[in-house]
Scaffold this active site. Structure first.
Site, PDB file in Angstrom:
ATOM      1  N   LYS A   1     -26.369  51.137  45.790  1.00 16.28           N
ATOM      2  CA  LYS A   1     -25.359  51.474  46.792  1.00 16.28           C
ATOM      3  C   LYS A   1     -25.665  52.799  47.487  1.00 16.28           C
ATOM      4  CE  LYS A   1     -21.665  51.824  49.072  1.00 16.28           C
ATOM      5  NZ  LYS A   1     -20.768  50.939  49.765  1.00 16.28           N
TER       6      LYS A   1
ATOM      7  N   LEU B   1     -30.604  52.370  65.034  1.00 16.27           N
ATOM      8  CA  LEU B   1     -31.438  53.329  65.768  1.00 16.27           C
ATOM      9  C   LEU B   1     -30.735  53.733  67.062  1.00 16.27           C
ATOM     10  CD1 LEU B   1     -35.155  52.098  65.452  1.00 16.27           C
ATOM     11  CD2 LEU B   1     -34.043  54.003  64.283  1.00 16.27           C
TER      12      LEU B   1
ATOM     13  N   CYS C   1     -17.723  56.965  54.351  1.00 15.27           N
ATOM     14  CA  CYS C   1     -18.790  56.578  53.408  1.00 15.27           C
ATOM     15  C   CYS C   1     -20.079  57.370  53.568  1.00 15.27           C
ATOM     16  CB  CYS C   1     -19.071  55.091  53.543  1.00 15.27           C
ATOM     17  SG  CYS C   1     -17.604  54.102  53.236  1.00 15.27           S
TER      18      CYS C   1
HETATM   19  C1  UGA Z   1     -21.264  52.000  55.764  1.00 15.71           C
HETATM   20  C2  UGA Z   1     -22.399  51.015  55.446  1.00 15.71           C
HETATM   21  O1  UGA Z   1     -22.972  50.543  56.663  1.00 15.71           O
HETATM   22  C3  UGA Z   1     -21.888  49.835  54.634  1.00 15.71           C
HETATM   23  O2  UGA Z   1     -22.960  48.970  54.282  1.00 15.71           O
HETATM   24  C4  UGA Z   1     -21.224  50.374  53.366  1.00 15.71           C
HETATM   25  O3  UGA Z   1     -20.686  49.339  52.563  1.00 15.71           O
HETATM   26  C5  UGA Z   1     -20.095  51.317  53.760  1.00 15.71           C
HETATM   27  O4  UGA Z   1     -20.630  52.391  54.547  1.00 15.71           O
HETATM   28  C6  UGA Z   1     -19.493  51.865  52.502  1.00 15.71           C
HETATM   29  O5  UGA Z   1     -20.164  52.620  51.794  1.00 15.71           O
HETATM   30  O6  UGA Z   1     -18.377  51.468  52.158  1.00 15.71           O
HETATM   31  P1  UGA Z   1     -19.282  52.020  57.576  1.00 15.71           P
HETATM   32  O7  UGA Z   1     -18.916  53.367  57.047  1.00 15.71           O
HETATM   33  O8  UGA Z   1     -18.216  51.012  57.824  1.00 15.71           O
HETATM   34  O9  UGA Z   1     -20.322  51.304  56.596  1.00 15.71           O
HETATM   35  O10 UGA Z   1     -19.983  52.270  58.966  1.00 15.71           O
HETATM   36  P2  UGA Z   1     -21.423  52.029  59.612  1.00 15.71           P
HETATM   37  O11 UGA Z   1     -21.404  50.809  60.436  1.00 15.71           O
HETATM   38  O12 UGA Z   1     -22.495  52.181  58.618  1.00 15.71           O
HETATM   39  O13 UGA Z   1     -21.477  53.270  60.618  1.00 15.71           O
HETATM   40  C7  UGA Z   1     -21.441  54.610  60.101  1.00 15.71           C
HETATM   41  C8  UGA Z   1     -21.559  55.614  61.204  1.00 15.71           C
HETATM   42  O14 UGA Z   1     -22.877  55.606  61.750  1.00 15.71           O
HETATM   43  C9  UGA Z   1     -20.621  55.409  62.399  1.00 15.71           C
HETATM   44  O15 UGA Z   1     -20.042  56.657  62.721  1.00 15.71           O
HETATM   45  C10 UGA Z   1     -21.531  54.916  63.487  1.00 15.71           C
HETATM   46  O16 UGA Z   1     -21.067  55.269  64.765  1.00 15.71           O
HETATM   47  C11 UGA Z   1     -22.828  55.620  63.162  1.00 15.71           C
HETATM   48  N1  UGA Z   1     -24.041  54.950  63.691  1.00 15.71           N
HETATM   49  C12 UGA Z   1     -24.385  53.716  63.265  1.00 15.71           C
HETATM   50  C13 UGA Z   1     -24.841  55.604  64.599  1.00 15.71           C
HETATM   51  O17 UGA Z   1     -24.561  56.756  64.993  1.00 15.71           O
HETATM   52  N2  UGA Z   1     -25.959  54.978  65.061  1.00 15.71           N
HETATM   53  C14 UGA Z   1     -26.321  53.741  64.667  1.00 15.71           C
HETATM   54  O18 UGA Z   1     -27.362  53.235  65.127  1.00 15.71           O
HETATM   55  C15 UGA Z   1     -25.510  53.090  63.745  1.00 15.71           C
END
Ligand code: UGA
Length: 443
Positions: free
Chosen positions: A211, A257, A267
């Site tokens: 995780k 990316l 998270c």
């Molecule tokens: C994340 C993980 O993706 C999940 O697999 C995990 O289960 C979860 O944490 C957890 O630990 O419970 P989440 O926090 O819902 O999920 O959000 P993400 O989709 O991962 O995005 C996280 C952040 O990264 C957001 O602020 C998003 O805007 C940013 N991000 C994402 C970017 O800046 N660039 C990207 O290319 C992708």
């Protein structure tokens, strides 16, 4: 007899897991220590915004007309103990105040309560994100004859339902031979496994590490592309094109990316910090010092967005200037503002004297609670009215569908800064806007 399942902790993870287990055909009892949450869920309502979750709940919560009646909620530990063959622990593990380590008090309390009521022969399954070594310690709290398995969760907010019903992998950490625990969890997850979801069995520490390793990798990918954005800014390159080009290499992959103001939420930021703290305790801190850099690249993005806005306003002060902020949540399709880069940028500009007006499709209530002194508007158009600069900070679909010409008619100046590299610059320029995105000085 079909297994009876309980879900302890009905936040994001727990509420979704409980509804998904009912959807898979099990009788489910969800427990939370907060009575208001139980009341809301029992009425088939969800205390947060998550697409599809309310429909799934309503489909199964007992007492709702036309529901399967397989899902109930309670605050009673006795009821949970008597009911469950399998108990999923889904409580949260936030960052400790003033420390990198995560706060295990909710997990510890859940195990202590469960230990007092669990039936012999039952299986306890940890889903919370915990520091490696926790499962071994928690197993010792359970009575003789009660097994523990560790089954981390990878659901994303905004996609919680589909990620839970059709996960891309199921990871199960067991102790010793763990045959019984594995067999029970294969039964629980027979649906998704039957549809081809890989089922990976490991020991406790590996399951816990999967995780934190996964979230660290995702954070690293985002900070990598944001570091490239910094270099593109300096060298006159275009990070979006760069990401597209390297993403065609399937060893690298195009996902995660997207350069911009970086990652936030409940998270990724706290998980990489807790991981560093735990590695330190284990004497392996050197292995994870790079995560410190991942964190600092990420946090720097917010400051850079503030500086871009200052520059757009003439380079000196925010005093008396009107700034429209589109987006408050940490990502689209969520109402979650925990550690939200968007809200952080809005807050910084406000604290430097700017008159900030925020609009978000779903996050207004939570944003107001965290930052009551910001201005809030009831629509994107209202936020932009009279603005000297517009900041696009959370990439909601609604913002991509805005009409640049209509907004041009109400803004004081037509300057748009895209902190998520998600808008169509050409469309905005065609309507007379100056469009700037992070890491794309030449775009
Ligand atoms: C994340 C993980 O993706 C999940 O697999 C995990 O289960 C979860 O944490 C957890 O630990 O419970 P989440 O926090 O819902 O999920 O959000 P993400 O989709 O991962 O995005 C996280 C952040 O990264 C957001 O602020 C998003 O805007 C940013 N991000 C994402 C970017 O800046 N660039 C990207 O290319 C992708």
């Amino acid at each position: 007899m079909a297994l009876k399942i309980t879900v302890i902790g009905t936040g994001y993870l727990g509420a979704t897991h409980a509804a998904a287990m009912a959807e898979l055909g099990f009788e489910v009892l969800g427990l939370d220590v907060v009575p208001e949450k139980i009341e809301t869920l029992s009425a088939g309502r969800v205390p947060m915004y998550e697409p599809g979750l309310e429909d799934l709940l309503a489909k199964h919560v007992a007492g709702i007309e036309g529901s399967s009646g397989r899902l109930r909620f309670t605050t009673s530990w006795e009821e949970v103990g008597a009911f469950g063959d399998v108990h999923f622990v889904c409580v949260n593990t936030p960052q400790k105040h003033g420390e990198y380590a995560c706060d295990m008090s909710y997990v510890d309390a859940a195990f202590a309560s469960l230990a007092g009521v669990v039936r012999a022969g039952a299986l306890v399954v940890g889903k919370s994100t915990v520091p490696v070594g926790s499962a071994e310690r928690l197993a010792a709290l359970l009575p003789e004859g009660v097994d523990l398995a560790w089954n981390p969760e990878f659901l994303r907010e905004g996609f919680a339902v589909q990620d839970t019903l059709r996960p891309d992998r199921i990871v199960v950490g067991v102790r010793g031979s763990g045959e019984r625990a594995e067999k029970t969890l294969r039964e629980v997850y027979a649906g998704p496994v039957g549809e081809g979801t890989p089922f990976v069995v490991t020991d406790f520490p590996t399951a816990e590490l999967v995780k934190t390793a996964a979230n660290s990798f995702l954070a690293t990918k985002i900070s990598f592309i944001n570091a490239m954005a910094e270099v593109c800014e300096a060298a006159g390159g275009d990070v979006a094109k760069l990401a597209e080009a390297i993403g065609h290499d399937d060893r690298i992959g195009a996902k995660f990316l997207r350069a911009g103001i970086g990652f936030g939420g409940g998270c990724l930021p706290k998980d990489i910090r807790a991981f560093m703290a735990r590695a330190g305790e284990l004497g392996a801190d050197q292995a994870l010092t790079f995560l410190r850099e991942i964190d600092s690249i990420n946090m720097r993005r917010r400051g850079q967005m503030v500086e871009m806005a200052r520059e757009a306003l003439g380079g000196t002060t925010f005093l008396g200037r009107r700034v429209a902020v589109l987006g408050a949540t940490f990502k689209p399709d969520s109402d979650d503002v925990r550690d939200s880069p968007a809200l952080n940028v809005a807050g910084q500009i406000h604290l430097q004297g700017g008159q900030v007006t925020v609009y978000d499709p779903k996050g207004m209530e939570n944003a107001r609670r965290v930052f009551p002194t910001l201005g809030y508007a009831s629509s994107a158009l209202e936020a932009v009215r009279g603005a000297d600069v517009v900041l696009h900070l959370t990439e909601w679909r609604e913002f991509r569908e805005l009409d640049p010409a209509e907004l041009a008619g109400v803004a004081a100046a037509r300057v748009l800064l895209d902190g998520r590299n998600a808008l169509d610059g050409e469309r905005w320029r065609a309507a007379g806007w100056t469009y700037r995105a992070m890491g794309r000085p030449t775009a």
